[in-house]
Enzyme design. Structure first.
Site, short mmCIF file in Angstrom:
data_model
loop_
_atom_site.label_atom_id
_atom_site.label_comp_id
_atom_site.label_asym_id
_atom_site.label_seq_id
_atom_site.Cartn_x
_atom_site.Cartn_y
_atom_site.Cartn_z
N LYS A 247 0.85 -1.20 0.00
CA LYS A 247 0.00 0.00 0.00
C LYS A 247 0.88 1.25 0.00
O LYS A 247 1.89 1.29 0.71
CB LYS A 247 -0.90 -0.02 1.24
CG LYS A 247 -1.96 1.06 1.30
CD LYS A 247 -2.89 0.84 2.50
CE LYS A 247 -4.03 1.84 2.55
NZ LYS A 247 -4.96 1.58 3.67
N SER B 220 -10.19 -0.87 6.59
CA SER B 220 -9.55 -0.73 5.28
C SER B 220 -8.80 -1.94 4.77
O SER B 220 -8.43 -1.98 3.60
CB SER B 220 -8.60 0.46 5.28
OG SER B 220 -9.34 1.62 5.09
N SER C 170 -9.94 1.55 2.43
CA SER C 170 -9.06 2.34 1.61
C SER C 170 -8.00 1.52 0.87
O SER C 170 -7.43 2.00 -0.10
CB SER C 170 -8.36 3.38 2.47
OG SER C 170 -7.51 2.76 3.43
N1 GLN Z 1 -13.52 3.53 5.64
C1 GLN Z 1 -13.02 4.00 6.88
C2 GLN Z 1 -12.73 5.47 6.80
O1 GLN Z 1 -12.99 6.05 5.80
C3 GLN Z 1 -11.82 3.22 7.29
C4 GLN Z 1 -10.58 3.64 6.63
C5 GLN Z 1 -9.40 2.86 7.07
O2 GLN Z 1 -9.54 1.81 7.72
N2 GLN Z 1 -8.22 3.37 6.76
O3 GLN Z 1 -12.26 6.08 7.71
#
Ligand code: GLN
Length: 487
Positions: free
Chosen positions: A76, A178, A154
């Site tokens: 990532k 994410s 994400s």
């Molecule tokens: N979808 C969640 C957010 O937008 C989690 C994001 C994540 O785990 N980095 O904050």
């Protein structure tokens, strides 16, 4: 001949160790596939020339002793990689080249894995669909008739890359889901370890009390192997836990006899599609047949988890992202004086979702509202954690769906932040309580889209999660149903 990039990580390393293929052969099979996959937009940057040099040097040295020897791995684009661009998918860091390596990625290279490149994600890991990336959407390799779908977020680039066999495995980060939500949308395995299990050092920070790195892989065995490599105490991260080192892979077993599995009634949410409910029932049935004991449990404060998360995460984000001021890092926009330079830099350098989070975060931390929002949220967080502590006196693991729906279409939720945030309804609780949780695919729905279940475990009990998921994985054999249609 075997299509080398379809091997699992464990199998690929085995192939190299047994000299069934050279490290360069394995790498080339991935490169060939990556070259045909531009439309998926998984990669923010590729580092293939260096990868080829590394593979050649492994083959020349003929030392195949390391546990990830020759494994081509993209990560990532949130992990700092020395001399390799690290952008967090933001204009703010578009040209940022770190002079240091994150602890987690360093551990991969120490075991002779090979960096393929950096994978697309939501900007600063904020999102559930990979639509907030400065470098554009990632496509889910699965489609709904002729419509493109989001890969989840994400870590959308990570998930799509593993599902499409563009990397042998990857590491993502999970602040509120994410790793697990995109894993679920693309039919792969995603594990968020216990908070403190893997070092956060060198990872671009989003919400420091929630962020955790973890494996995203083709199957459960691979997740155990990656966790073996990336976990461990790190003195550079003050929240890193000092736990004895064991091998999750060597201890992996598919025996759930007598295991007590909790089914939380609060996760039966309104308007949950029937296919998700029946998926959950299927998981319960499999575990019962394998000798597990199913128990109904209650996690009473679950309904407050999302609002709590969407106060705490933005609060921490607003503080973490204060460092991007046009002076110390990355992008700078000019202004007539210092204040205007700050303002221009931050308004042009960040995208809308990041700005929304910064505004919410500074609001809930501001002196008049701190007690009403931030402090209250911290108290509720504690109640959510206590619910889990109480339940884990009676059960060993908790089984839930990973997401309330299968992957959705682009644009379907991007104009409605609340609808987008609802995606995380089953995943944020594990982050708030610091617990480990794993998502793993069970089957395809009638439209051919993957559906997954989640297991949440006791603190530092990743082994039980892996064993249970492994046991179900063996029964459902999801991989045998995956078609290689996307090329
Ligand atoms: N979808 C969640 C957010 O937008 C989690 C994001 C994540 O785990 N980095 O904050």
């Amino acid at each position: 001949m075997t299509d080398l990039c379809k091997l699992t990580l464990v199998e690929s390393v085995q192939h190299i160790k047994e000299k069934k293929c050279a490290a360069l052969d394995l790498l080339n099979s991935y490169i060939k596939r990556i070259e045909k996959s531009d439309k998926l937009n998984c990669f923010n940057s590729k580092d293939l020339d260096t990868a080829i040099k590394k593979a050649k040097s492994i083959d020349e040295k003929k030392d195949f002793s390391k546990i990830l020897v020759g494994a081509p791995i993209a990560v990532k684009d949130l992990f700092c990689t020395r001399d390799v661009k690290t952008t967090a998918s933001s204009k703010m860091l578009e040209n940022f080249i770190p002079t240091y390596e994150s602890t987690v990625t360093q551990k991969l290279w120490n075991e002779d894995a090979i960096l393929l490149g950096k994978l697309n994600c939501d900007e600063f890991a904020m999102g559930s669909s990979n639509e907030t990336s400065f470098f554009g959407n990632v496509l889910n390799p699965y489609r709904l008739n002729n419509d493109n779908l989001v890969p989840g977020g994400s870590s959308g680039g990570c998930a799509a890359a593993v599902a499409a066999n563009l990397t042998s495995a990857t590491v993502g980060t999970d602040t509120g889901g994410s790793i697990r939500q995109p894993a679920a949308f693309t039919g792969i395995v995603g594990l968020k370890p216990t908070y403190g299990r893997c070092s956060r050092w060198g990872i671009v920070a989003f919400a420091s009390s929630l962020d955790q790195a973890g494996p995203m892989t083709k199957d459960v065995k691979d997740a155990a192997l990656i966790l073996d490599v990336i976990s461990g105490y790190d003195e550079k991260d003050s929240t890193s836990a000092n736990k004895p080192k064991t091998s999750f892979l060597n201890s992996l077993k598919n025996n759930v006899k007598g295991l007590k599995v909790g089914i939380p009634k609060e996760y039966r949410v309104e308007n949950m599609p029937e296919e998700v409910n029946s998926l959950w029932q299927e998981g319960i049935k499999i575990l019962k047949e394998q000798g597990a004991i199913i128990k109904d449990i209650s996690l009473a404060h679950t309904k407050y988890a999302l609002p709590t998360y969407y106060i705490i995460a933005p609060a921490e984000a607003s503080s973490n992202l204060a460092r991007y001021d046009g002076v110390r890092y990355g992008f700078r926009a000019e202004g007539k004086d210092l204040t205007e330079m700050y303002e221009n830099t931050r308004s042009k350098g960040f995208g809308n979702e990041v700005k929304r989070r910064i505004m919410i975060g500074t609001y809930v931390l501001s002196s008049g509202y701190y007690d009403a929002y931030y402090l209250k949220a911290q108290k509720v967080r504690n109640l959510i954690k206590t619910d889990f502590d109480e339940s884990f006196k009676d059960v060993d693991v908790i089984l839930t769906p990973t997401t309330p729906t299968a992957a959705f279409k682009f644009g379907e939720k991007s104009d409605d932040p609340i609808a987008m945030y609802l995606n995380d309804i089953f995943t944020v609780t594990a982050n708030l309580a610091g617990l480990p949780a794993i998502s793993f695919p069970i089957k395809f729905n009638k439209d051919g889209l993957p559906l997954s279940l989640q297991l949440i475990g006791k603190s530092f009990d990743e082994q039980t999660l892996l064993n249970t998921a492994y046991s179900i994985e063996k029964e459902v054999n999801f991989k045998s149903q995956v078609k290689d249609w996307w090329m």
